[in-house]
Design a protein around this motif. Structure first.
Motif, PDB file in Angstrom:
ATOM      1  N   SER A 227       0.773  -1.228  -0.075  1.00 10.68           N
ATOM      2  CA  SER A 227      -0.076   0.019   0.110  1.00 10.68           C
ATOM      3  C   SER A 227       0.844   1.308   0.037  1.00 10.68           C
ATOM      4  O   SER A 227       0.668   2.192  -0.503  1.00 10.68           O
ATOM      5  CB  SER A 227      -0.918  -0.024   1.301  1.00 10.68           C
TER       6      SER A 227
ATOM      7  N   ILE B 203       2.420   1.698  -3.514  1.00 11.07           N
ATOM      8  CA  ILE B 203       1.269   2.269  -4.295  1.00 11.07           C
ATOM      9  C   ILE B 203       1.152   3.696  -4.176  1.00 11.07           C
ATOM     10  O   ILE B 203       1.057   4.486  -4.937  1.00 11.07           O
ATOM     11  CB  ILE B 203      -0.016   1.563  -4.309  1.00 11.07           C
TER      12      ILE B 203
ATOM     13  N   LYS C 169       2.227   6.935  -6.873  1.00  8.67           N
ATOM     14  CA  LYS C 169       1.283   8.022  -7.341  1.00  8.67           C
ATOM     15  C   LYS C 169       2.003   9.406  -7.104  1.00  8.67           C
ATOM     16  O   LYS C 169       1.894  10.182  -7.958  1.00  8.67           O
ATOM     17  CB  LYS C 169       0.050   7.831  -6.757  1.00  8.67           C
TER      18      LYS C 169
ATOM     19  N   GLN D  39      -3.837  -6.109  -5.047  1.00  3.35           N
ATOM     20  CA  GLN D  39      -3.938  -4.672  -4.658  1.00  3.35           C
ATOM     21  C   GLN D  39      -3.542  -3.784  -5.831  1.00  3.35           C
ATOM     22  O   GLN D  39      -4.047  -2.536  -5.903  1.00  3.35           O
ATOM     23  CB  GLN D  39      -2.670  -4.542  -3.330  1.00  3.35           C
TER      24      GLN D  39
ATOM     25  N   SER E 239      -6.005  -1.126  -7.911  1.00  2.00           N
ATOM     26  CA  SER E 239      -5.823   0.212  -7.617  1.00  2.00           C
ATOM     27  C   SER E 239      -6.026   1.263  -8.834  1.00  2.00           C
ATOM     28  O   SER E 239      -6.530   0.374  -9.678  1.00  2.00           O
ATOM     29  CB  SER E 239      -4.310   0.432  -7.468  1.00  2.00           C
ATOM     30  N   ASP E 240      -5.957   2.532  -8.744  1.00  2.00           N
ATOM     31  CA  ASP E 240      -6.314   3.114  -9.655  1.00  2.00           C
ATOM     32  C   ASP E 240      -4.916   3.833 -10.362  1.00  2.00           C
ATOM     33  O   ASP E 240      -5.187   5.000 -10.762  1.00  2.00           O
ATOM     34  CB  ASP E 240      -7.260   4.441  -9.390  1.00  2.00           C
TER      35      ASP E 240
END
Lengths: 254, 254, 254
Positions: B148, B151, B155, B192, B196-197
């Motif tokens: 997490s 990620i 970003k 995950q 995710s986006d």
């Protein structure tokens, strides 16, 4: 001209021996242009010399020597010649091909230790640089020899005249010599070597796997002598010796 | 001219990044003639650039660019320069050599995240295409960072200006990043990422092993961006992306 | 001229098939100068032919043939063409490229056995040397076929016209065909083959790993036919066949 010369890269004077498994002359030439200054000698692995033509062998020997690298035939070929009763023909022929070094080993057959030392002396008389090797090619046979015996023998081989003594690791680096079945170093054996009074400048560890190279550099410093390095790994090893790869980053004193 | 053009081979627009461990200029040139159209960029792995001569580096950079491939130095070299207080010299020198991309990473040392983002911005100001990397070279350190967090960071690095963000897999692809000790994908972490986006066009998975390449293609489609591909595996990867190898045969939509 | 001709090196007449994963024409040419006389045929692995340009393919086919080596496209490409309903176009195109052999397999898709035999016959009618292959690319699918069925099928394929039948080992040599997950030979399966009445001159074992090559040489003699040999391992295999490497040293009769 050195690249990135504004970075202070650590230096070293470790010997690196590569293993040539029958590479083409062109591949050797192209590779030497990139990394000849990082290697000292090139072993034509085990008996591979005898299944390459004389023309190819001579061409490759010339290329290596032109770049200041010393090529030599693997110990298994010496053993094959000895078994055939052709040791002196072997030395003569190696000399004629242009080899300046030979390897004396007993990895594939039993050789009386006195005879092995005699062979070392004879090769020295012929004017060769002599690398002798300690260890067996067979997993079972090699495991029978305690590290203390290997240490004692390698000292005697240096006394007999060996310029370098090699500790067997084979091409694969697993279940042999100092390595367990995963290729990790056996710590008890390593400790005995670290704590011995061997002249480490005369010792070459065959260390084909990266984790082995890293551990030797951490234990003996970046000038440790390493052998059986694949062509593809020479530049990588140089970055390990100089702290330019994650594994040794920040760990190499300047 | 395309061969076997009577067969309908699926197309893709995935990015492939190869890893150059110190290959000779000739080897690079010969390889590019075969597969340059299948690769986007070539990483001079970790700090290998600094142990190749300036002449060799320039020659290789020219060859890659001639074939439309973007070469760049591995992130470890950036870290080394940063540690030495030579980040701007590093950018200048890379520019002079002809590199058009740089990699910003913190795999081998701790770098404050704000500083890492500043470095990304500075490299963009210099006009470089920037690839930044998420993950540690050390198995132990890397394992401490939950997926997490990775990620979230990637970003933020894209926001800071990274053109591509790389998920660490190293050269070996085992016990690191998304991979367990056998090189298999950790399914929870993968889920995950899938859910995710993230803008997947900006994400590159380092995936040196075939089973990893197969799984990414199956999960993300044949246009997934893959990195740390060995020279010897580029053509193989292209067959995986097009359903021409058993592992993906019949599984790639046209 | 043969090197080290004063040593009596055993001879053999085993077939060696190499696997070409998309090597450059220059690499092929340089390699053939070293070891073309040790190999019989060169497989362009699986569907790799279709992602190399027609110019590159033709150049490589010419080089192999110049050195007396027979190149051929991997069976997966045949299967792809058959699935597309383009089998005859495939044969025509292979002929136009200069291939003199083709491989007929059903490793990646189900093909009715009668149809497979028809394909073998058709390829023979076209004048090709035909290699057919037994085994599946999928670990799970391959494991469902008992060795007795494989032995029966390969006899039928020879009856249908196959010049050689190949036992699947893939590029990796693990968890497939005769190999367990570590790449060791399954002894029960091997026994059934040894004790069968197969014409071993027509059988090729795919054996990419050294331990496999050693075991086949020990069980079937040094003239056993071996395939999926990497370029880098051809010279090594030749030393195994001739007792010039530790693994077979002293075990090869003259």
């Amino acid at each position: 001209m050195q690249s990135f010369s504004f970075l202070k890269i650590p230096v070293h004077n470790g010997l690196t021996m590569i293993i040539d498994k029958g590479q083409s002359p062109e591949y050797v030439e192209h590779s030497m242009k990139v990394f000849a200054n990082y290697i000292t000698c090139a072993k034509f692995g085990w008996g591979t010399s005898a299944v390459q033509s004389e023309e190819i062998l001579k061409e490759k020997i010339e290329i290596y020597k032109k770049y200041g690298v010393k090529p030599y035939p693997g110990g298994t070929l010496f053993e094959y010649a000895l078994k055939e009763g052709k040791f002196l023909e072997f030395l003569d022929y190696c000399n004629n091909l242009g080899f300046e070094c030979v390897e004396i080993s007993d990895g594939s057959m039993e050789i009386d230790f006195d005879l092995k030392c005699e062979c070392i002396k004879k090769a020295k008389e012929y004017g060769f640089i002599v690398l002798s090797e300690i260890g067996k090619k067979s997993i079972e046979e090699d495991a029978k020899i305690p590290i203390s015996k290997k240490i004692a023998d390698l000292k005697l081989e240096i006394e007999a005249g060996s310029d370098f003594v090699i500790l067997e690791g084979r091409e694969g680096g697993k279940s042999i010599g100092l390595y367990d079945e995963k290729g990790n170093l056996k710590q008890d054996d390593l400790e005995q070597i670290v704590n011995s009074d061997i002249d480490f400048k005369k010792l070459i560890f065959e260390a084909p796997l990266k984790n082995q190279q890293v551990e030797f550099i951490e234990r003996f410093g970046n000038s440790v002598n390493l052998g059986n390095i694949a062509f593809d790994d020479v530049i990588s090893l140089e970055t390990l010796r100089t702290g330019l790869r994650g594994d040794t980053f920040g760990k190499i004193p300047k």
